[in-house]
Design an enzyme around this catalytic site. Sequence first.
Site, short mmCIF file in Angstrom:
data_model
loop_
_atom_site.label_atom_id
_atom_site.label_comp_id
_atom_site.label_asym_id
_atom_site.label_seq_id
_atom_site.Cartn_x
_atom_site.Cartn_y
_atom_site.Cartn_z
N GLU A 1 0.83 -1.21 0.00
CA GLU A 1 0.00 0.00 0.00
C GLU A 1 0.87 1.26 0.00
O GLU A 1 0.51 2.26 -0.63
CB GLU A 1 -0.95 -0.03 1.20
CG GLU A 1 -2.02 -1.11 1.01
CD GLU A 1 -2.89 -1.33 2.23
OE1 GLU A 1 -2.32 -1.61 3.30
OE2 GLU A 1 -4.12 -1.22 2.12
N GLU B 1 -3.47 -9.77 3.86
CA GLU B 1 -4.26 -9.45 5.04
C GLU B 1 -5.33 -10.50 5.33
O GLU B 1 -5.66 -10.78 6.47
CB GLU B 1 -4.92 -8.08 4.89
CG GLU B 1 -3.96 -6.89 5.04
CD GLU B 1 -3.33 -6.47 3.72
OE1 GLU B 1 -3.36 -7.26 2.75
OE2 GLU B 1 -2.80 -5.34 3.66
N1 3HC Z 1 4.74 -7.47 11.77
C1 3HC Z 1 5.48 -7.82 12.84
N2 3HC Z 1 6.38 -8.83 12.82
C2 3HC Z 1 6.55 -9.47 11.67
C3 3HC Z 1 5.81 -9.15 10.52
C4 3HC Z 1 4.88 -8.10 10.60
N3 3HC Z 1 4.15 -7.72 9.55
N4 3HC Z 1 6.19 -9.99 9.52
C5 3HC Z 1 7.14 -10.79 10.03
N5 3HC Z 1 7.35 -10.48 11.33
C6 3HC Z 1 8.34 -11.09 12.22
C7 3HC Z 1 8.09 -12.56 12.44
O1 3HC Z 1 7.19 -12.78 13.49
C8 3HC Z 1 9.48 -13.06 12.75
O2 3HC Z 1 9.73 -12.72 14.10
P1 3HC Z 1 10.67 -13.65 15.01
O3 3HC Z 1 11.98 -13.71 14.31
O4 3HC Z 1 10.67 -12.97 16.32
O5 3HC Z 1 9.97 -14.98 15.04
C9 3HC Z 1 10.38 -12.18 11.88
O6 3HC Z 1 9.58 -11.04 11.56
C10 3HC Z 1 10.82 -12.85 10.60
O7 3HC Z 1 9.69 -13.35 9.93
P2 3HC Z 1 9.71 -14.75 9.16
O8 3HC Z 1 10.35 -15.78 10.03
O9 3HC Z 1 8.35 -15.00 8.65
O10 3HC Z 1 10.72 -14.40 7.98
P3 3HC Z 1 10.74 -14.91 6.49
O11 3HC Z 1 11.94 -14.31 5.89
O12 3HC Z 1 10.53 -16.38 6.44
O13 3HC Z 1 9.43 -14.25 5.79
C11 3HC Z 1 7.86 -12.50 5.25
C12 3HC Z 1 9.33 -12.87 5.62
C13 3HC Z 1 7.50 -13.09 3.88
C14 3HC Z 1 7.79 -11.01 5.18
C15 3HC Z 1 6.92 -13.09 6.31
O14 3HC Z 1 7.39 -12.71 7.59
C16 3HC Z 1 5.50 -12.62 6.21
O15 3HC Z 1 4.75 -13.14 5.42
N6 3HC Z 1 5.11 -11.64 7.06
C17 3HC Z 1 3.75 -11.19 7.18
C18 3HC Z 1 3.35 -10.33 6.01
C19 3HC Z 1 1.95 -9.82 6.21
O16 3HC Z 1 1.04 -10.56 6.52
N7 3HC Z 1 1.77 -8.52 5.99
C20 3HC Z 1 0.48 -7.91 6.12
C21 3HC Z 1 0.36 -7.37 7.49
S1 3HC Z 1 -1.26 -6.71 7.78
C22 3HC Z 1 -1.22 -5.20 7.05
O17 3HC Z 1 -0.25 -4.82 6.44
C23 3HC Z 1 -2.46 -4.38 7.24
C24 3HC Z 1 -2.47 -3.16 6.36
O18 3HC Z 1 -3.28 -3.43 5.24
C25 3HC Z 1 -3.02 -1.95 7.08
#
Ligand code: 3HC
Length: 711
Positions: free
Chosen positions: A115, A135
Site C-alpha cells: 500500500e 491481510e
Molecule cells: N509485523 C510484525 N512482525 C513481523 C511481521 C509483521 N508484519 N512480519 C514478520 N514479522 C516477524 C516474524 O514474526 C518473525 O519474528 P521472530 O523472528 O521474532 O519470530 C520475523 O519477523 C521474521 O519473519 P519470518 O520468520 O516470517 O521471515 P521470512 O523471511 O521467512 O518471511 C515474510 C518474511 C515473507 C515477510 C513473512 O514474515 C510474512 O509473510 N510476514 C507477514 C506479512 C503480512 O502478513 N503482511 C500484512 C500485514 S497486515 C497489514 O499490512 C495491514 C495493512 O493493510 C493496514
Amino acid sequence: MATTTSSPSTSSGPVTFERRGDVFVVTIDNPPVNALGVDVRRGLAAAIDAAEADSGATAVLIVGAGRNFIAGADIREFGKTPQPPSLPEVCLKIENCSKPVVAAIHGAALGGGLEVALSAHYRLAAPSAKLGMPEVALGLLPGSGGTQRAPRLVGVKPALELMLSGRHAGAKEALSLGLVDRLGTEADALSEGLTYANELIAAKAPVRRTREATALADAEASRAALEAARADTAKKSRGLFSPMKIIEAVEAALTLPFDEGMALERKLFLQCIDSPQRAGLIHAFFAEREVLKAPETKAARPRALDAAGIVGGGTMGAGIAVAMLDAGMPVTMIERDEPSLARGRQHVEKVYDGLIKKGRMTPEAKAAVMARFSGFTSYDALAQVDIVVEAVFEDMGVKKAVFAELDRVCKPGAVLATNTSYLDIDEIAASVSRPQDVVGLHFFSPANIMKLLEIVVPAKVSADVVATGFELAKKLKKVPVRAGVCDGFIGNRILAVYRQAADHMMEDGASPYQIDEAVRNFGYPMGPFQVSDLAGGDIGWATRKRKAAKRDPKARYVQIADRICERGWFGQKTQRGYYLYPEGARTGVPDPEVLAIIDVERERAGITPRAFTEEEIMRRYMAAMINEGANVVHQRIALRPLDVDVTFLYGYGFPRHRGGPMKYADTVGLPKVLADIREFAKEDPVFWQPSPLLVDLVERGADFASLNQSE
Ligand code: 3HC
Ligand code: NAI
C-alpha cells in the site's frame, strides 16, 4: 549513479533520509522485516515533509534496508491502542507529495508495504520482489488504501484475486498486471531506483497519483468481476469474516469517490480488527513461528542431512519417502522382502503417477526424481545415510529388531528416528548402544501432504539430534512441534480423549451425523466419525483390543465402534463405516443400520437417549480437548499451549481462524471451561477430571496466553 551532491543522512529512528544528487532517498530500516510500526509511520511522514521542504530535491525514492522493502503493518500492534499517524494518513501524504515519488521494491512488499508502494507515483520491482496483500490470512482487509488504489490501478479482477487469495506475485507478474512500472535487472534496488528516479527527472515526469488511475473505466466488466468474486467467495470461505468485507470495500472503489471509499475501507478494516477471527489468525501466525524456537534449536546445530533411509514402505514409509524426494534428498528404502519392497516402490511411484495424470508432472521429471530412490532388503545399504526414519508395523518387538539392525550398520552420528504413533521411544532408545541418536519423528498421513511433524524428544537424545529433526522439517517444508514421550505424544493423546467424549455423546443420544455436523459448523473440514471412516476404523479397533487388558474397569467404555468393526465396516475402504459409501463414493450418507446398532447399544448400557443441541455438543467436545491439552502442557509433553495449538492447526484440521484449542479456550474464558468440566463431572467423575493446570490458571486469574510468553 547520480550521487554528486549528497546531504548528510538524517539518522534517527528506523527511517533515514539523505539527498543523492537531485533525489531524496528515504530508507526504512526496521529489522527484521521493515514492518510499519509507529516509529516507521512517523519517520515516513517526517521524511515526506523533509522532501517537500528540500528545494534541491526534485524526486523522492523510497527503499527498504535488509532483505525486504516492507512486510506490512506491524502485526504486533493490532488489538492495541492505535498510535498516530495512521498508515492511511501516511500513504495519503506520500501520494499527495508534490514531487514524483518512486518506490524501489526488493523482497517483500506485502500488505501495508504494497500500500505504501501503491501510494508512490512510480514503482520498480527487483527480481527478488514479492508483492501481495496477505491481510486475508490474518482476518483483515488491506486497510491503507489497498482496496481503493489496487482496483483503480490494475482492475477489479486481478486486485480481488490477490486480496482474496493473499498470495504473493513475483516481479514479472507484478509488471504484467500493471502493479509496477519497471523490472529491475539486479537485486540492488537502491541503485536501480536511483537510476529510475533520475530518468524520470530528466523526462520531467509528472506526479502520477494511483487514485486517479483508470483501470475501472469499463464499469460493466468491473461489476461483473465483482459479482463473480462475490458468488465464488460465498461458496468457498464459509464462516470467514474478512473475505466478504474485502469485496464490500472493493465495491466502494466502483461506486464511491476515492475519499468516501477510503472511509468505508477504514470502517470495515476496524470491524475486522475487532473480530475474534483476527485474534485467532494472528495467534496462529506467531505460534507457527514460535514453535521453531525449541530449546535444542537454540542450543545446538543440526547434523548433516544429505542422504536418508526409510525402513518400511507402507502407507507412512512411502509417504515420508516422497516428502524427502520432493525436497531433493536421495532416499534408500528397506523392506523385509522383495514383494514388500516392490509394493513400497509402487506406493511411491503411485504418488508421482497421480501428478502426471493431473498434468502436474512430466514423465521425465518423475524419472529424475525416482533416480534418487533406491530399494533394498539388506540393511547394509544404510551404511552411509545421515538419517533413517523407521516406519514398520506398530509393534515394539518388530521396532526393536529394526533398531538393532540400524545400530549394527549405520555410521556413527547417523540420526535414528522412529515414526511410531504411540510406542515408548525411551524403550526403543534403551535397546541400542547409541540412545543419544534416537529421536521420534511423527509424521501424519498422507506424509507427503500433511504439514505437521511432531519431534518427539526421548530422555537420552542429544540436542543436536533434536535440532536435526527441526532442520529436516524445514527441508521438507513441514511445521515442527516439539513433544515429549507419552502415549500418543501431543496430538494423538488429546485426540483419544475428545474422541471418547464424542463416543459418550453418541451413546447418550446424539447421532454421529449430528456430532459431525456440529464439528463441521465449528469450522473443521470433517467431523470425527467422518475422519474415522477415512482413516479406517480397523486401526483404532486394533489399538483398543491391544489396550483392553489395561483399561480402567471404572472408566466408561462405549462399544458402538467395536460393534461396527465386528461387521467388517471399516469406513470408506469397505464402502461402509459410520456412513454408507455406495459404489466407492467419497462422501458418505447416513446409515439407518448404524443408528439401529447405536439404539441396541444404548439399551444394553441402560441409557435413555436424550437430545443434544449443537452448542452442547461443542461445549463437551472442546472441554475434553482443552482439558487434555492442559494436562499435556502441565506434564511438559508440550512446551507451551501454543505448541498444542500448532499441532491441532496443522495435524487435525482445527479451524485456523480460532487459533487452536488453547487460544479458543482463552477466547471462551478459562473459568467457563472449568465450570463446564465440573458440571460434566457430576455425571462422570472418572472421565471429567479437571486438569491441575486449568484449575491453577483459573485460581490465579491467568490464561493460557500467559504461559506462551514464559519460554
Ligand atoms: N509485523 C510484525 N512482525 C513481523 C511481521 C509483521 N508484519 N512480519 C514478520 N514479522 C516477524 C516474524 O514474526 C518473525 O519474528 P521472530 O523472528 O521474532 O519470530 C520475523 O519477523 C521474521 O519473519 P519470518 O520468520 O516470517 O521471515 P521470512 O523471511 O521467512 O518471511 C515474510 C518474511 C515473507 C515477510 C513473512 O514474515 C510474512 O509473510 N510476514 C507477514 C506479512 C503480512 O502478513 N503482511 C500484512 C500485514 S497486515 C497489514 O499490512 C495491514 C495493512 O493493510 C493496514
Ligand atoms: P503399514 O502396515 O502400511 O506399513 C508397514 C510396512 O513396514 C509394511 O510395508 C511392512 O512390509 C514393513 N515392515 C514390517 N516389518 C518390517 C521389517 N522388519 N523391516 C522392514 N520393513 C518392515 O503401516 P503404516 O500405516 O505405514 O505405519 C507404519 C508406522 O507409522 C507405525 O508405527 C504407525 O503407528 C506409524 N504411523 C502411522 C500413521 C498412519 O496414519 N497410518 C500415522 C503416523 C504414524
